[in-house]
Design an enzyme around this catalytic site. Structure first.
Site, PDB file in Angstrom:
ATOM      1  N   ASN A   1      -6.052   2.208   7.723  1.00  0.00           N
ATOM      2  CA  ASN A   1      -7.145   1.616   6.974  1.00  0.00           C
ATOM      3  C   ASN A   1      -6.921   0.124   7.045  1.00  0.00           C
ATOM      4  OD1 ASN A   1      -8.266   4.054   6.081  1.00  0.00           O
ATOM      5  ND2 ASN A   1      -6.822   4.168   4.373  1.00  0.00           N
TER       6      ASN A   1
ATOM      7  N   CYS B   1       5.863  -9.471  -0.952  1.00  0.00           N
ATOM      8  CA  CYS B   1       5.386  -8.374  -0.116  1.00  0.00           C
ATOM      9  C   CYS B   1       6.589  -7.529   0.268  1.00  0.00           C
ATOM     10  CB  CYS B   1       4.687  -8.930   1.123  1.00  0.00           C
ATOM     11  SG  CYS B   1       4.354  -7.650   2.345  1.00  0.00           S
TER      12      CYS B   1
ATOM     13  N   HIS C   1       3.540 -11.169   8.218  1.00  0.00           N
ATOM     14  CA  HIS C   1       2.559 -10.755   7.224  1.00  0.00           C
ATOM     15  C   HIS C   1       1.109 -10.910   7.707  1.00  0.00           C
ATOM     16  CE1 HIS C   1       1.734  -9.864   2.991  1.00  0.00           C
ATOM     17  NE2 HIS C   1       0.776 -10.761   3.038  1.00  0.00           N
TER      18      HIS C   1
ATOM     19  N   HIS D   1      -0.322  -6.776   4.463  1.00  0.00           N
ATOM     20  CA  HIS D   1       0.623  -6.763   5.585  1.00  0.00           C
ATOM     21  C   HIS D   1       0.209  -5.669   6.580  1.00  0.00           C
ATOM     22  CE1 HIS D   1       4.864  -7.844   6.880  1.00  0.00           C
ATOM     23  NE2 HIS D   1       4.471  -6.937   7.754  1.00  0.00           N
TER      24      HIS D   1
ATOM     25  N   GLN E   1      -0.686   4.375   8.632  1.00  0.00           N
ATOM     26  CA  GLN E   1      -0.052   5.451   7.862  1.00  0.00           C
ATOM     27  C   GLN E   1      -0.006   6.729   8.690  1.00  0.00           C
ATOM     28  OE1 GLN E   1      -1.290   5.589   3.563  1.00  0.00           O
ATOM     29  NE2 GLN E   1      -2.864   4.189   4.261  1.00  0.00           N
TER      30      GLN E   1
ATOM     31  N   CYS F   1       7.613  -7.500   4.060  1.00  0.00           N
ATOM     32  CA  CYS F   1       8.113  -8.692   4.749  1.00  0.00           C
ATOM     33  C   CYS F   1       9.640  -8.695   4.743  1.00  0.00           C
ATOM     34  CB  CYS F   1       7.622  -9.959   4.052  1.00  0.00           C
ATOM     35  SG  CYS F   1       5.970 -10.464   4.536  1.00  0.00           S
TER      36      CYS F   1
ATOM     37  N   HIS G   1      -0.324  -2.680   8.642  1.00  0.00           N
ATOM     38  CA  HIS G   1       0.359  -1.377   8.655  1.00  0.00           C
ATOM     39  C   HIS G   1      -0.654  -0.256   8.823  1.00  0.00           C
ATOM     40  CE1 HIS G   1      -1.072  -1.571   4.481  1.00  0.00           C
ATOM     41  NE2 HIS G   1      -0.946  -0.255   4.442  1.00  0.00           N
TER      42      HIS G   1
HETATM   43 ZN   LIG Z   1       4.246  -8.969   4.210  1.00  0.00          ZN
END
Ligand SMILES: [Zn+2]
Ligand SMILES: [Zn+2]
Ligand SMILES: [Zn+2]
Length: 315
Positions: free
Chosen positions: A129, A31, A89, A140, A144, A34, A142
């Site tokens: 999203n 990832c 994560h 992970h 935007q 990470c 997040h």
């Molecule tokens: Zn991650």
């Protein structure tokens, strides 16, 4: 190659980004978000990650086609950022502490302020999203931020409605909605000192929730320190209720609605909209012909009942 193509029949821009097809499929054991990936700092709390496959860039990619008077073409100018919520994560927004979420609110604010000052940027959209059913390939946690070279259509519609309401009634449309919702209480989900969350009377999605700032303000950079904290707190409470509704990590689309980057819009009012795709524990709402082809939504649930379910969900 990417460009903005004008649809003269709907009077709207479509962003084409053929280079995004070449996005690599991430190996399942790697990832980039990470710590240890080599792509992010070894230690971070929240982190702004430049999007390697952005649909909008500065400078923009050369358009793949040439436009003309009917088929207008513009370079896909703008910015697409990824906002990492936490180095872990598996820690999603509702699992973050309020202190940590305050850092996220401040990162949003700082980036919003930077992006809206860039010449040619007309709209800055902060969004998330969440969930594979929304098409998220990167689990992970997040969100935007997109900086657009134009004001997107739905925001234009809201701005026009707010402006005409203000002209006719000398009042903010959103403040009126807030007053009505707080008076009736039927659709309220949760409130704190500075924000009110409710299922809107006109909800298009069964578990749609809007969070309105109680003070009349336009953008995130007008928040006072106590309001930043109250925003962090209500985001945690709403998303925790979502997760506890059916006891799984509840997917959603979350968008921050703020006025355009350039100009003055004193009639507009800061709010956040959540659209979760689930309509029950195991059924998704799909955007089918009517929704997609006409823009008219069919919601087969009552906002009042869904608000009661969310009120009852634990925090
Ligand atoms: Zn991650
Ligand atoms: Zn207002
Ligand atoms: Zn809105």
């Amino acid at each position: 190659m990417s460009e903005l193509r004008w649809n003269p029949t709907a009077r709207e821009w479509v962003s084409t980004a053929s280079h995004r097809q070449n996005r690599p499929l991430m190996p399942t054991d790697y990832c980039p978000f990470c710590p240890g990936s080599g792509r992010v700092p070894e230690h971070y709390d929240v982190y702004l990650y430049p999007n390697d496959f952005a649909a909008l860039t500065i400078p923009p990619a050369p358009p793949a086609v040439k436009g003309d008077r009917l088929y207008r073409v513009r370079p896909a100018y703008g910015q697409c950022d990824v906002v990492l919520y936490h180095p872990d994560h598996h820690t999603s927004l509702p699992q973050l502490s309020v202190d940590h979420l305050v850092k996220l609110v401040r990162l949003w604010r700082r980036r919003f302020t930077e992006l809206k000052r860039i010449p040619g940027i007309e709209y800055v959209l902060i969004f998330e999203n969440k969930g594979a059913v929304i098409g998220v390939t990167m689990p992970h946690p997040h969100g935007q931020i997109y900086a657009f070279p134009y004001v997107p259509p739905r925001l234009k519609t809201e701005l026009a409605a707010a402006r005409s309401y203000q002209r006719r009634h000398q009042r903010c449309l959103y403040c009126e909605i807030l007053r009505k919702e707080r008076q009736s209480g039927q659709r309220l989900v949760v409130e704190n000192s500075a924000f009110t969350a409710f299922v809107p009377f006109y909800a298009r999605w069964p578990y749609e929730v809007h969070i309105f700032a109680r003070r009349h303000l336009g953008t995130i950079d007008e928040l006072r320190p106590a309001e930043e904290r109250a925003l962090a707190e209500i985001l945690k409470r709403v998303t925790t209720k979502y997760d506890n509704l059916f006891n799984f990590s509840f997917p959603y689309m979350m968008l921050m609605h703020q006025p355009p980057a350039k100009g003055r819009f004193p009639y507009y009012h800061f709010h956040i909209e959540f659209y979760p795709p689930y309509r029950s524990r195991d059924k998704l709402k799909y955007l089918a012909s009517v929704e997609t082809g006409t823009g008219s939504f069919l919601n087969d649930s009552l906002a009042e009942e869904k608000a009661a379910e969310l009120r009852a969900a634990s925090e």
